[in-house]
Design a protein around this motif. Sequence first.
Motif, PDB file in Angstrom:
ATOM      1  N   TRP A   7     -14.230  13.980   7.892  1.00  0.00           N
ATOM      2  CA  TRP A   7     -14.985  13.156   8.829  1.00  0.00           C
ATOM      3  C   TRP A   7     -15.645  14.005   9.916  1.00  0.00           C
ATOM      4  CZ3 TRP A   7     -14.100  12.329  14.141  1.00  0.00           C
ATOM      5  CH2 TRP A   7     -14.835  11.289  14.709  1.00  0.00           C
ATOM      6  N   MET A  25     -19.994   8.512   3.767  1.00  0.00           N
ATOM      7  CA  MET A  25     -19.093   7.778   4.645  1.00  0.00           C
ATOM      8  C   MET A  25     -18.549   8.671   5.753  1.00  0.00           C
ATOM      9  SD  MET A  25     -17.925   4.581   4.756  1.00  0.00           S
ATOM     10  CE  MET A  25     -17.700   3.894   3.105  1.00  0.00           C
ATOM     11  N   TYR A  65     -14.882   3.445  10.137  1.00  0.00           N
ATOM     12  CA  TYR A  65     -14.799   2.643   8.922  1.00  0.00           C
ATOM     13  C   TYR A  65     -14.392   1.226   9.297  1.00  0.00           C
ATOM     14  CZ  TYR A  65     -13.753   1.024   4.257  1.00  0.00           C
ATOM     15  OH  TYR A  65     -13.768   0.311   3.088  1.00  0.00           O
ATOM     16  N   HIS A  84     -13.127  -2.501   7.984  1.00  0.00           N
ATOM     17  CA  HIS A  84     -12.449  -3.200   6.878  1.00  0.00           C
ATOM     18  C   HIS A  84     -12.345  -4.677   7.266  1.00  0.00           C
ATOM     19  CE1 HIS A  84     -10.018  -3.174   3.239  1.00  0.00           C
ATOM     20  NE2 HIS A  84      -9.107  -3.908   3.854  1.00  0.00           N
ATOM     21  N   ALA A 122     -10.993   6.484   3.380  1.00  0.00           N
ATOM     22  CA  ALA A 122     -11.697   6.749   4.640  1.00  0.00           C
ATOM     23  C   ALA A 122     -10.726   7.301   5.681  1.00  0.00           C
ATOM     24  CB  ALA A 122     -12.351   5.461   5.152  1.00  0.00           C
ATOM     25  N   ALA A 137     -10.430   3.553  11.944  1.00  0.00           N
ATOM     26  CA  ALA A 137     -10.654   2.317  11.205  1.00  0.00           C
ATOM     27  C   ALA A 137     -10.568   1.102  12.116  1.00  0.00           C
ATOM     28  CB  ALA A 137      -9.632   2.191  10.077  1.00  0.00           C
TER      29      ALA A 137
END
Length: 322
Positions: A148, A219, A225, A227, A241, A248
């Motif tokens: 990342w 990504m 991220y 969800h 991720a 997240a």
Amino acid sequence: MNILLWHMHAAWTSSLVQGKHRYLIPVTPDRGPFGRGRARTYDWPDTVEERTPAQLADDDIDVVIAQSPEEVELATRWIGRRVGRDIPLVYVEHNTPKGAVPDSRHPMADRDDVVVAHVTHFNAAFWDTGATRCTVIEHGIQTPVPRWTGELDRIGVAINEPVRRWRTTGTDLLPRFAAVAPVDVFGIDAAALPERLGLPGEAVVGHDDPPQAAMHAAMARRRLYLHPHRWTSLGLSLLEAMAMGMPAVVFATTDAIAAVPPQAGVLSTNLDELVDGARWLVEDASAAARVGRKAAEAVRARYGVDRFLADWDRLLEEATCG
């Protein structure tokens, strides 16, 4: 072992076929849902072999791993032996129950010729399997190569068929997050999403089913991220991720509460809190990096592929020896 296994969920299968066995994947001329053959967007080892139904009749198969009732029936027809009686049967339940959830009856309920392997403890608790033997083998993932960076002030999310599945996957919630930052949706039929949402400009961009490696690379550049799934089993895309170091923002439903510790992301059933969390991570890159590091640590500790394969080896040995 020689394992008959259908290509249903490519990401989950990608972890399973890293084991030491030979994996026979049915293939049919139309490459339909019960004959897809090898995955074309994932890198599977040479131990994964495509087999036609005619070839399977002559194969020496040690165990069948089914993921739908139709596969159980097809295996018996194609192999020419009673699956569950003449050859061991393990049934993998990937999904949360549907309908009247507290009373949802599993299709393999009250059978003594099968072991049901749930992928989450949530699913095991919510499905009614009667007297059928059950176990839980939680997901295991290979850590994606990209790491990342979060260099883009954008939100990444992976949803297959986001238009068809709509509320189940939280697709209808994306405009709330698009007001914070542009949202990139990766998955099967994702390209149809912007038109369906009717948002201006590039508020939501659909990326239609890219190869796994390309999706991971793209990504990893997004700040966070998302969800938004309301009622699905624990998504491997979320774990991947997090493994890359992405912070997240997650609906606290189904088994997400077990996968995402508080320090590894923003976890809530309050939509306003999730939107505020997304805004915080977009605006504070250092906080996003800190949360992402905790996310990677959490996934490594619980969802390593080595643990996953060891759990499956134990279950397969029990099934075949029994």
